[in-house]
Design a protein around this motif. Structure first.
Motif, PDB file in Angstrom:
ATOM      1  N   LEU A 179       0.843  -1.191   0.000  1.00  0.00           N
ATOM      2  CA  LEU A 179       0.000   0.000   0.000  1.00  0.00           C
ATOM      3  C   LEU A 179       0.879   1.241   0.000  1.00  0.00           C
ATOM      4  CD1 LEU A 179      -2.468  -1.215   2.765  1.00  0.00           C
ATOM      5  CD2 LEU A 179      -2.963  -1.059   0.324  1.00  0.00           C
ATOM      6  N   ASP A 180       0.443   2.262  -0.697  1.00  0.00           N
ATOM      7  CA  ASP A 180       1.165   3.520  -0.719  1.00  0.00           C
ATOM      8  C   ASP A 180       0.743   4.365   0.473  1.00  0.00           C
ATOM      9  OD1 ASP A 180       2.471   2.921  -3.123  1.00  0.00           O
ATOM     10  OD2 ASP A 180       0.799   3.695  -4.311  1.00  0.00           O
ATOM     11  N   GLU A 181       1.723   4.955   1.125  1.00  0.00           N
ATOM     12  CA  GLU A 181       1.437   5.852   2.238  1.00  0.00           C
ATOM     13  C   GLU A 181       0.674   7.055   1.703  1.00  0.00           C
ATOM     14  OE1 GLU A 181       3.906   8.183   5.724  1.00  0.00           O
ATOM     15  OE2 GLU A 181       4.920   6.624   4.561  1.00  0.00           O
ATOM     16  N   ARG A 182      -0.348   7.474   2.455  1.00  0.00           N
ATOM     17  CA  ARG A 182      -1.194   8.593   2.024  1.00  0.00           C
ATOM     18  C   ARG A 182      -1.390   9.566   3.173  1.00  0.00           C
ATOM     19  NH1 ARG A 182      -5.629   7.680  -1.531  1.00  0.00           N
ATOM     20  NH2 ARG A 182      -5.551   9.930  -1.554  1.00  0.00           N
ATOM     21  N   GLN A 183      -1.722  10.786   2.845  1.00  0.00           N
ATOM     22  CA  GLN A 183      -2.017  11.831   3.829  1.00  0.00           C
ATOM     23  C   GLN A 183      -3.517  11.752   4.152  1.00  0.00           C
ATOM     24  OE1 GLN A 183       0.169  14.367   4.931  1.00  0.00           O
ATOM     25  NE2 GLN A 183      -1.365  15.315   6.213  1.00  0.00           N
ATOM     26  N   PRO A 184      -3.876  11.366   5.380  1.00  0.00           N
ATOM     27  CA  PRO A 184      -5.298  11.274   5.723  1.00  0.00           C
ATOM     28  C   PRO A 184      -5.868  12.648   6.065  1.00  0.00           C
ATOM     29  CG  PRO A 184      -3.990  10.750   7.642  1.00  0.00           C
ATOM     30  CD  PRO A 184      -3.017  10.983   6.500  1.00  0.00           C
ATOM     31  N   PRO A 185      -7.190  12.739   6.135  1.00  0.00           N
ATOM     32  CA  PRO A 185      -7.778  13.974   6.647  1.00  0.00           C
ATOM     33  C   PRO A 185      -7.378  14.164   8.117  1.00  0.00           C
ATOM     34  CG  PRO A 185      -9.474  12.312   6.182  1.00  0.00           C
ATOM     35  CD  PRO A 185      -8.168  11.738   5.779  1.00  0.00           C
ATOM     36  N   ALA A 186      -7.591  15.351   8.654  1.00  0.00           N
ATOM     37  CA  ALA A 186      -7.173  15.671  10.025  1.00  0.00           C
ATOM     38  C   ALA A 186      -7.851  14.782  11.069  1.00  0.00           C
ATOM     39  CB  ALA A 186      -7.453  17.139  10.333  1.00  0.00           C
ATOM     40  N   VAL A 187      -9.045  14.284  10.729  1.00  0.00           N
ATOM     41  CA  VAL A 187      -9.806  13.444  11.653  1.00  0.00           C
ATOM     42  C   VAL A 187     -10.366  12.248  10.906  1.00  0.00           C
ATOM     43  CG1 VAL A 187     -11.875  13.338  13.113  1.00  0.00           C
ATOM     44  CG2 VAL A 187     -10.455  15.389  13.134  1.00  0.00           C
ATOM     45  N   LEU A 188     -10.258  11.081  11.527  1.00  0.00           N
ATOM     46  CA  LEU A 188     -10.907   9.868  11.033  1.00  0.00           C
ATOM     47  C   LEU A 188     -11.731   9.284  12.173  1.00  0.00           C
ATOM     48  CD1 LEU A 188      -7.958   8.245   9.023  1.00  0.00           C
ATOM     49  CD2 LEU A 188     -10.038   9.258   8.064  1.00  0.00           C
ATOM     50  N   TYR A 189     -12.559   8.284  11.853  1.00  0.00           N
ATOM     51  CA  TYR A 189     -13.457   7.689  12.850  1.00  0.00           C
ATOM     52  C   TYR A 189     -13.328   6.167  12.866  1.00  0.00           C
ATOM     53  CZ  TYR A 189     -15.516  12.304  12.423  1.00  0.00           C
ATOM     54  OH  TYR A 189     -15.685  13.661  12.386  1.00  0.00           O
ATOM     55  N   HIS A 190     -13.670   5.611  14.014  1.00  0.00           N
ATOM     56  CA  HIS A 190     -13.697   4.160  14.182  1.00  0.00           C
ATOM     57  C   HIS A 190     -14.908   3.817  15.032  1.00  0.00           C
ATOM     58  CE1 HIS A 190     -11.986   0.095  14.535  1.00  0.00           C
ATOM     59  NE2 HIS A 190     -12.449   0.119  15.768  1.00  0.00           N
ATOM     60  N   ASN A 194      -7.394  11.673  16.080  1.00  0.00           N
ATOM     61  CA  ASN A 194      -6.675  12.880  15.701  1.00  0.00           C
ATOM     62  C   ASN A 194      -5.473  12.471  14.847  1.00  0.00           C
ATOM     63  OD1 ASN A 194      -5.025  15.170  15.569  1.00  0.00           O
ATOM     64  ND2 ASN A 194      -5.801  15.941  17.518  1.00  0.00           N
ATOM     65  N   THR A 195      -5.700  12.383  13.567  1.00  0.00           N
ATOM     66  CA  THR A 195      -4.642  11.916  12.672  1.00  0.00           C
ATOM     67  C   THR A 195      -3.535  12.948  12.511  1.00  0.00           C
ATOM     68  OG1 THR A 195      -5.842  12.645  10.705  1.00  0.00           O
ATOM     69  CG2 THR A 195      -6.188  10.375  11.415  1.00  0.00           C
ATOM     70  N   SER A 196      -3.850  14.226  12.654  1.00  0.00           N
ATOM     71  CA  SER A 196      -2.816  15.263  12.544  1.00  0.00           C
ATOM     72  C   SER A 196      -1.740  15.052  13.597  1.00  0.00           C
ATOM     73  CB  SER A 196      -3.429  16.659  12.694  1.00  0.00           C
ATOM     74  OG  SER A 196      -4.304  16.923  11.632  1.00  0.00           O
ATOM     75  N   LYS A 197      -2.144  14.796  14.827  1.00  0.00           N
ATOM     76  CA  LYS A 197      -1.178  14.553  15.904  1.00  0.00           C
ATOM     77  C   LYS A 197      -0.419  13.244  15.672  1.00  0.00           C
ATOM     78  CE  LYS A 197      -3.233  17.253  19.606  1.00  0.00           C
ATOM     79  NZ  LYS A 197      -3.835  17.252  20.942  1.00  0.00           N
ATOM     80  N   MET A 198      -1.118  12.237  15.156  1.00  0.00           N
ATOM     81  CA  MET A 198      -0.438  10.970  14.873  1.00  0.00           C
ATOM     82  C   MET A 198       0.635  11.161  13.801  1.00  0.00           C
ATOM     83  SD  MET A 198      -3.443   8.071  15.027  1.00  0.00           S
ATOM     84  CE  MET A 198      -2.288   6.741  14.656  1.00  0.00           C
ATOM     85  N   LEU A 199       0.299  11.896  12.742  1.00  0.00           N
ATOM     86  CA  LEU A 199       1.265  12.157  11.670  1.00  0.00           C
ATOM     87  C   LEU A 199       2.485  12.901  12.206  1.00  0.00           C
ATOM     88  CD1 LEU A 199      -1.108  13.190   8.757  1.00  0.00           C
ATOM     89  CD2 LEU A 199       0.395  11.202   8.792  1.00  0.00           C
ATOM     90  N   ALA A 200       2.243  13.867  13.089  1.00  0.00           N
ATOM     91  CA  ALA A 200       3.340  14.642  13.666  1.00  0.00           C
ATOM     92  C   ALA A 200       4.288  13.750  14.474  1.00  0.00           C
ATOM     93  CB  ALA A 200       2.785  15.770  14.545  1.00  0.00           C
ATOM     94  N   GLN A 201       3.771  12.634  14.968  1.00  0.00           N
ATOM     95  CA  GLN A 201       4.607  11.709  15.737  1.00  0.00           C
ATOM     96  C   GLN A 201       5.123  10.539  14.890  1.00  0.00           C
ATOM     97  OE1 GLN A 201       3.480  10.626  19.669  1.00  0.00           O
ATOM     98  NE2 GLN A 201       2.716  12.667  20.158  1.00  0.00           N
ATOM     99  N   GLY A 202       4.919  10.604  13.582  1.00  0.00           N
ATOM    100  CA  GLY A 202       5.529   9.620  12.690  1.00  0.00           C
ATOM    101  C   GLY A 202       4.673   8.421  12.320  1.00  0.00           C
ATOM    102  N   PHE A 203       3.412   8.401  12.706  1.00  0.00           N
ATOM    103  CA  PHE A 203       2.546   7.286  12.324  1.00  0.00           C
ATOM    104  C   PHE A 203       2.232   7.392  10.839  1.00  0.00           C
ATOM    105  CE2 PHE A 203       2.024   7.407  16.849  1.00  0.00           C
ATOM    106  CZ  PHE A 203       1.866   6.087  17.213  1.00  0.00           C
ATOM    107  N   LYS A 204       2.040   6.223  10.209  1.00  0.00           N
ATOM    108  CA  LYS A 204       1.775   6.165   8.782  1.00  0.00           C
ATOM    109  C   LYS A 204       0.342   5.723   8.531  1.00  0.00           C
ATOM    110  CE  LYS A 204       6.547   5.207   7.727  1.00  0.00           C
ATOM    111  NZ  LYS A 204       7.514   4.315   7.129  1.00  0.00           N
ATOM    112  N   PHE A 205      -0.212   6.232   7.452  1.00  0.00           N
ATOM    113  CA  PHE A 205      -1.565   5.894   7.039  1.00  0.00           C
ATOM    114  C   PHE A 205      -1.555   5.461   5.580  1.00  0.00           C
ATOM    115  CE2 PHE A 205      -2.096   8.588  10.665  1.00  0.00           C
ATOM    116  CZ  PHE A 205      -3.214   8.083  11.314  1.00  0.00           C
ATOM    117  N   TYR A 206      -2.482   4.559   5.275  1.00  0.00           N
ATOM    118  CA  TYR A 206      -2.632   4.036   3.927  1.00  0.00           C
ATOM    119  C   TYR A 206      -4.125   4.047   3.608  1.00  0.00           C
ATOM    120  CZ  TYR A 206       1.814   2.227   5.560  1.00  0.00           C
ATOM    121  OH  TYR A 206       3.055   2.125   6.117  1.00  0.00           O
TER     122      TYR A 206
END
Length: 182
Positions: free
Chosen positions: A91-102, A150-162
């Motif tokens: 999977l290619d790493e992608r930039q998620p929206p600032a907020v996602l839901y589960h 809060n995906t923005s904070k996760m991205l700032a800490q190096g987490f990856k999204f696909y």
């Protein structure tokens, strides 16, 4: 084709293409692809009647777009949700929206508050851009709780999204500090 036949076939495909291909003697490649002819033959040996036409109907009418055909039309796979350790989707790493839901059930909240969201037997945690989709998923498991990530904070800490072909967002885990029940 009847809705019941399409639903039953979709459930069967989810089982063999995401979790247990060996249950019918099917092999998947490292990207999760199965040859269509091999799938039809393996299903037949298992007492299930599949056809190319039925597979096309399931792929093209499945609301969640769980399956796809290869570019040459000779293979089929589940686009996400694998628990089979032999399958590692590229999977290619992608930039998620600032907020996602589960969406989840209230009975899991205590564990989630301690461990965060973990993939369990799957390869990734599944997240949605739509609140309603998260609600529908959570309702399958009991009284629903929607978690905002809060995906923005996760991205700032190096987490990856696909993002899978069907729009589902994937990540390896979501630590509890990035979750908020809404």
């Amino acid at each position: 084709m009847s809705k019941k036949l399409l639903d039953d076939t979709s459930k069967f495909l989810s089982y063999v293409l995401r979790h247990e291909p060996q249950a019918i003697g099917l092999s998947l490649d490292s990207e999760g692809w199965a040859g269509i002819a091999e799938l039809i033959e393996a299903a037949s040996r298992d007492g299930r009647s599949l056809s190319r036409e039925l597979l096309e109907q399931v792929v093209h009418t499945n609301e969640k777009k769980r399956f796809s055909f290869s570019e040459d039309g000779q293979h089929i796979r589940a686009v996400q949700g694998h628990s089979n350790q032999g399958v590692q989707l590229q999977l290619d790493e992608r930039q998620p929206p600032a907020v996602l839901y589960h969406g989840t059930a209230t009975r899991f909240i205590e564990s989630i508050n301690q461990k965060g969201l973990i993939p369990g037997s799957r390869h990734h945690v599944h997240l949605s851009e739509q609140l309603e989709t998260a609600r529908e998923v959570g309702q399958r498991y009991g009284k629903v709780v929607i978690l905002k990530i809060n995906t923005s904070k996760m991205l700032a800490q190096g987490f990856k999204f696909y993002q899978a072909q069907n729009g589902v967002w994937l990540t390896e885990q979501v630590p509890a500090q990035f979750l908020e029940a809404i």
